[in-house]
Design an enzyme around this catalytic site. Structure first.
Site, short mmCIF file in Angstrom:
data_model
loop_
_atom_site.label_atom_id
_atom_site.label_comp_id
_atom_site.label_asym_id
_atom_site.label_seq_id
_atom_site.Cartn_x
_atom_site.Cartn_y
_atom_site.Cartn_z
N GLU A 32 0.83 -1.22 0.00
CA GLU A 32 0.00 0.00 0.00
C GLU A 32 0.86 1.27 0.00
OE1 GLU A 32 -3.05 0.05 -0.60
OE2 GLU A 32 -3.48 -2.07 -0.30
N GLY A 33 1.99 1.20 -0.69
CA GLY A 33 2.88 2.37 -0.75
C GLY A 33 3.95 2.25 0.31
#
Lengths: 596, 596
Positions: free
Chosen positions: A439-440
Site C-alpha cells: 500500500e505504498g
C-alpha cells in the site's frame, strides 16, 4: 489466551482524545454512543481472542496452498471467516442501505486493530474487501453497488485490489493490462497482475477483483488508467453466479511472513479475455483507486499497531515468567523474573509507548475523519478533513516503521527462545516487514507527506498542527505538575525540530528537490514521532484529570508513566532526524552512481 | 556473482587506520606484511565468492536436517568445508606449533568477515572451532593442546561451546550439568545443553565439545563451574578415534534464520555418563570460557558487519536494475533505475556508512589486540589492551544492532520483491536477528560496557577514548576543508553527548544502579555510534591525504562522501540516546510490574 484486545485503552483514547463522547449528537452517527462503542469493542474482542487469534500460528505453519489454479486457505480460516462475517464485522462501517451497520470509522478502526492483532493474514481478506466496497461506493453505478456490495458485506463474496504488475509497483504509470471495449458495453481484460492479496481462495463463493487497466487508445501514464470490476464468477441478472470468468491464479508467492494470506499472480484473458465492467468514467481509475488506497493505507498503519501490541503482550508474558539473573540493585538474592531487569523494562516500555502512541494517533485521526463527514459545523468539517489527510501518511509510515522496532524488541526480550519459531515472537517480526512496503512504501508515504501535504499549502497544515501541539504544551505547563512539565519541555523541543524541518521543506522544495526528498522519510519519522508523542501527552492530561476525579487505577498510573516514558525516550529522537534533513543531503547526492 | 568481498576497503582500513604497515616489525608478526595481507585477503575472497557464497541460499532452503541422532549438513557444505580447511583458513591466526599460520588477528578479522558474508551458517562452524582452540590454548594442558588442536586446525575435527541449559542462558550461575570424578582422573558428565551451534553434524570425523559443568560439592553460582573436554568420539593414545562417547544429539531447533547451522540439544550421560576431561583447574571454568567468549563476541560483531555488507551489495544491485518512476528533480523524462531516487540513495548510503563504520571499528580493534600482544613498547601494549577491551562490547553490540537496521533497509530497497523469499534479501533480515542475541545479548554487552569497562575505572578509559576523538577533530579542523570541518563539528557534538553520559554513569552507578542500567543499551549504542563515526572521520583524513598524493579513485571519493554521510545522518542520533539516558529512567522504573 495468547491475545487480549486492548479494549480499555481503545475506549480511553476514543473518549478522552478522539471525540467519541460527542459523536452520537451528529446526524448519521446517532448509534455511535459510548455505550454502543463499548459493547461493540467487547464483542469484537471476544471473537478475535477466542476464534481468530488461535489461528495465527496455524497460518504460519500451514500457509495457504496452491494447486492447479486453486488456493486452499489455512485450516480453520473458512469457519472463522464465516463467524466474522456472520457477526456483521465486514459491514461495520459501511452504509446500512447495503446491509452494513453504518458505524463511524472511529469504532471500525479500533475493531480493525483487534482482528489484525489476532491474525494479520486473516484480517487482510476483510481489509481488501473493505477497500473494494469503498471504491464502489465512491465511483460505482447504483446497479454495481446493489449487485456487488451486499454479498461482500455478507461475506459470501470478497474483494481484491489489482494494481501491481511486474514492471509497475510504486509507479502505476507503467500499468500495461489492457481493456478492449465490447459491443455490449463491457470490456475484455488482458494482462498479468502480481502481489494480489487474497487474489484466489476458497473462503467465499465469489471474488470481486477491482482491476486497473488501460483502454485501447488511452493516454500514456497515470491519466490513461481505468478501473474495472472483474468478478471471478460472472453475476447473473438475479444475482446468482454464472460462468467462470477468464481470470486465473497461476501461482502464489513464497513469503517471509503473513504466510496464510495468499499473494496471487493473476492472469487475465488467456482464454479470450476476462469480462470487466468499467467503474465510473474511463481514465479516472487511479483517482478512484486512491480513495480505496487511502482507506487501505490507514488500515495498514493500524496493522502496524496491531502486530506491535501482539508482540508486546507476548514479550510481557515471557518477561514475567522467565527467571534469570539477580537484579542489579541487589534487591533480591536470587535470580528474578527478567521483568525486574532495567533493560528488559526499557524494551517493554519502548514497545508499549510506541504502540500506545500510534494507537492514539490513528484513533484520533479516525475521529477526525468522522468529524470531516458528519460534524454540523462546516469549518470543523474542513479542518478535520485537512488534519485527517495530513495524518494518513504518518499513520501508514510511522506506525509500520515502529512495528519493525517493536517486533524486533519482542524477539530480543525472549533471548535465544525468540529465534526459535515455535515461540511465536519471530512470526511477528517476519509478518511486520511487509507493512512498510505494501500500500505504498514508507518512501511513497513520505513523498505524499512532503509534496501534497506540506509543500503544496506552504506548510500551513503542518504549522496548524504545531500550533495544536503548542496548545497542549501550555495545558501541560498550567498543570504545575513535575511530570506534566517535563513532558511539555520534551514536546516543545520536538515541535521546534518539526518546525525547522517544515521550513526547510517549504523553502527548498523548488530549488533543491533532491535534498528535500532525501529528507522525506526522516521528516515522516519526525512528524509521526511528534504526533504520537503529542497524543500521549494529551493522554497524560486526561489520565491525570481522571485520577484527580478519584478514578485511581493501575490503568491511569500506567498511562501517565507511559506518556512520560514516550517523552523521555522516544521524543528526543527528533533531533537526529532534524540534523540529518537540514543540511544532510549533500554527501548522498554527490555520490557517483558507479561508486555505490 | 552474488557477493564481492570488500578487499579494497578492508586493506585501506588495515593500512591507514589499523596499523598494518608497522606490524611486520614486531616480534612474532614478521609475516604480516601489507603484501602478505593483500595476498591472503584476495585468496580468501576467491574461495568465499566462488565456493561458499553460492551455498548461502541453499542452506536456507535445505537446512541441516536431523534424523535418529544424526545431523546431515546442507548439501555442498561438506565439500566446501574441506576446501576451507585444506586452504589453511581454520588455522589462520593460530600458532604454527599446532599447524596454524600464526597470522595476526587483524588479518584474521578481515577474512572472518568474508566467510560470514558469504555464508553465516557455514561460518559458524569454524567460528566455534576457533573458540574451542582459544580456550584450550588458554587453559589446556600441553597434552590436551597437542591432542585436540591440530586435528581441529586441519578440519578433521570441529569444536563447540556448551554453556546454555534450559534454565541457564544469560545467567550461567544456574548451570546444573554435573561432573563426577572418576578414579582415572577423568569425569563423567550428566546433563542437558541447548542451543549448541554445530553441536552435531557430518562435516568432520569428530567433535570436541567444551562443556561447563559442576563437580560434585562445588560452590554455588559461577564460582563452582568447571570446564571439560567431552569429545564425541574418545581419542586413543595414538590420536585415532575410539569408542563413541555418551553424548547424544536429541533434536535440532527450527529457527527463523541461519537455518543451515544446526542448533543442537545435547544430552550428556544418559547411557551411564559422558567421559569428560577437566581443562585447567576445577571451578575456574567460567574464567576460561570468557577468553573463548571474548573472541567469539568479537567474531559475532564481525558477523553483523558481514551480513550488513552482503545485504548492502544485494540492494545496490537491485537499485541499479529496477526501473520505476521519474526522478523528482525532473532530470529524466522516463522512469529511471531507482538508485536515482533520493530516498533509495539515502537507504543505500545508510547501509554503506553503517557497514563501513563498523568494519573500521572492528579492524582497528583487531589491530589493537595485536599491538597488545606484540608491540615492543609495554605502555603501548597496556593501552592497546585497555582500548581493545573497551571495544569488544561495542563491536558485538553496536555492529549487530546496526545489522538489523541494514538488513531491514535491504529488504525495503527491494520493495515487494524483498518480502519474497527467493529474492534473498529476506534471508539476511532473518539471519541477522540472532546476532544481537547469541554470545551475550546486547543488554549483556551493555552491562559489561557499563560495569567492567566504564564504572570500574571511574570512566578513565572512556575519557581516554574521547580524548583520541578530540585529537581527530583537531586534525579535521586543521585541514581547513569544508567537508572535514563539517565532520569535526558533528563528531564534537557526539563526543560531548558521550562524555555527558559517561559522567552520569560514573556518578550514579552506586546511588541509582537501576537508572544507570536502564540506560546501558542506549549508552552502548551511543558509544558504538561515536567510535564508528570517529573511524569514518579518520578514514576521511586518510582518503583526502591519499587523494592529494594523486591517488584519485572512485574509492577515495566514495570514502570521503560516506564519512560525510555518516557524520550528517548517523552521528546526530547520539543526542536522542543522551536525553533518554540522563534523566530518562524515572518512568520506566516507576511502572508497577502488574501494570505492564
Amino acid at each position: 489466551m495468547t491475545y487480549r484486545a486492548p479494549v480499555q485503552d481503545a475506549l480511553f483514547v476514543m473518549q478522552e482524545l478522539a471525540g467519541l463522547g460527542q459523536m452520537y449528537q451528529w446526524e448519521g452517527c446517532e448509534d455511535a454512543t459510548p455505550e454502543t462503542a463499548q459493547a461493540v469493542l467487547e464483542e469484537c474482542a471476544r471473537l478475535n481472542e477466542e476464534v481468530i487469534a488461535p489461528l495465527n500460528w496455524t497460518g504460519d505453519v500451514q500457509p495457504s496452498s496452491f494447486e492447479a489454479g486453486q488456493v486452499r486457505a489455512t485450516p480453520g480460516f473458512q469457519d472463522a471467516f464465516r463467524q466474522y462475517t456472520a457477526g456483521g464485522w465486514q459491514g461495520l462501517h459501511h452504509p446500512s442501505a447495503y446491509g452494513g451497520q453504518g458505524l463511524p470509522k472511529l469504532i471500525h478502526a479500533a475493531c480493525t486493530e483487534f482482528v489484525n492483532a489476532a491474525n494479520t493474514s486473516f484480517a487482510l481478506c476483510p481489509l481488501l474487501t473493505d477497500g473494494a466496497i469503498e471504491a464502489l461506493l465512491t465511483a460505482g453505478s447504483e446497479a454495481q453497488k446493489a449487485c456487488y456490495i451486499p454479498p461482500m458485506i455478507e461475506g459470501r463474496w470478497t474483494g481484491t485490489m489489482n494494481l501491481t504488475e511486474p514492471q509497475a509497483g510504486s509507479d502505476l504509470s507503467l500499468v500495461r493490462t489492457r481493456a478492449e471495449p465490447q459491443p455490449d458495453g463491457s470490456y475484455k481484460l488482458f494482462g498479468t497482475k502480481i502481489f494480489i492479496t487474497w487474489g484466489e481462495h476458497d473462503m467465499a463463493e465469489n471474488i470481486v477483483h477491482l482491476v486497473l487497466a488501460r483502454v485501447a487508445g488511452a493516454p500514456e501514464g497515470v491519466k490513461g488508467i481505468s478501473l474495472f470490476i472483474c468478478p471471478k464468477f460472472l453475476v447473473q441478472a438475479d444475482g446468482s453466479l454464472g460462468a467462470r470468468n477468464d481470470v486465473q491464479c497461476v501461482s502464489i508467492e513464497h513469503k517471509m511472513g503473513i504466510k496464510a494470506s495468499p499473494t496471487a499472480v493473476l492472469q487475465f484473458g488467456d482464454g479470450g479475455g476476462a469480462v470487466g465492467y468499467l467503474v465510473g468514467e474511463e481514465n479516472r481509475g487511479l483517482e478512484y483507486m486512491f480513495v480505496m488506497m487511502n482507506a487501505a493505507r490507514f488500515g495498514v498503519g493500524v496493522q502496524g499497531i496491531a502486530v506491535a501490541d501482539r508482540a508486546y503482550q507476548r514479550a510481557v508474558r515471557y518477561a514475567h515468567d522467565r527467571v534469570q539473573s539477580r537484579p542489579v540493585d541487589g534487591s533480591m538474592s536470587k535470580a528474578a523474573p527478567i521483568i525486574h531487569h532495567p533493560d528488559v523494562r526499557r524494551m517493554l516500555m519502548t514497545m508499549r509507548a510506541l504502540s500506545e502512541g500510534c494507537r492514539a494517533m490513528a484513533l484520533v485521526a479516525a475521529g477526525a475523519h468522522d468529524a470531516a463527514h458528519a460534524h454540523p459545523d462546516a469549518e470543523v468539517r474542513r479542518d478535520s478533513q485537512a488534519f485527517y489527510e495530513f495524518m494518513v501518511p504518518l499513520i501508514k509510515g510511522y506506525s509500520t516503521e515502529m512495528s519493525l522496532e517493536v517486533t524486533s524488541l519482542g524477539v530480543q526480550v525472549h533471548g535465544g527462545m525468540g529465534f526459535i519459531e515455535e515461540t511465536g515472537a519471530a512470526q511477528h517480526y517476519r509478518d511486520a516487514k511487509i507493512l512498510t512496503i505494501y500500500e505504498g512504501t514508507t518512501a511513497i508515504q513520505a513523498n505524499d507527506l512532503v509534496g501534497r501535504k506540506t509543500v503544496r499549502d506552504g506548510g500551513a497544515q503542518a504549522k496548524a498542527l504545531a500550533a495544536q501541539v503548542a496548545a497542549t504544551e501550555a495545558e501541560l505547563l498550567a498543570r504545575e505538575d513535575a511530570q506534566a512539565r517535563a513532558v511539555a519541555h520534551r514536546l516543545a523541543a520536538a515541535r521546534e525540530d518539526f518546525l525547522a524541518v517544515v521550513d526547510f521543506m517549504v523553502a527548498q522544495s523548488r530549488s533543491q528537490p533532491n535534498a528535500v526528498y532525501a529528507g522525506s522519510v526522516p521528516y515522516l519519522m519526525l512528524a509521526g514521532n511528534l504526533v504520537a508523542g503529542w497524543q500521549m501527552a494529551r493522554a497524560l492530561l486526561a489520565a491525570q484529570a481522571a485520577a484527580s476525579r478519584g478514578e485511581g487505577t493501575n490503568f491511569l498510573t500506567a498511562k501517565v508513566l507511559t506518556a512520560c516514558f514516550y517523552a523521555d525516550h522516544v521524543l528526543p529522537r527528533t533531533r537526529g532526524w532534524r540534523e540529518a534533513i537540514v543540511g544532510g543531503a549533500e554527501a548522498l547526492l554527490a555520490m557517483p552512481l558507479e561508486a555505490f
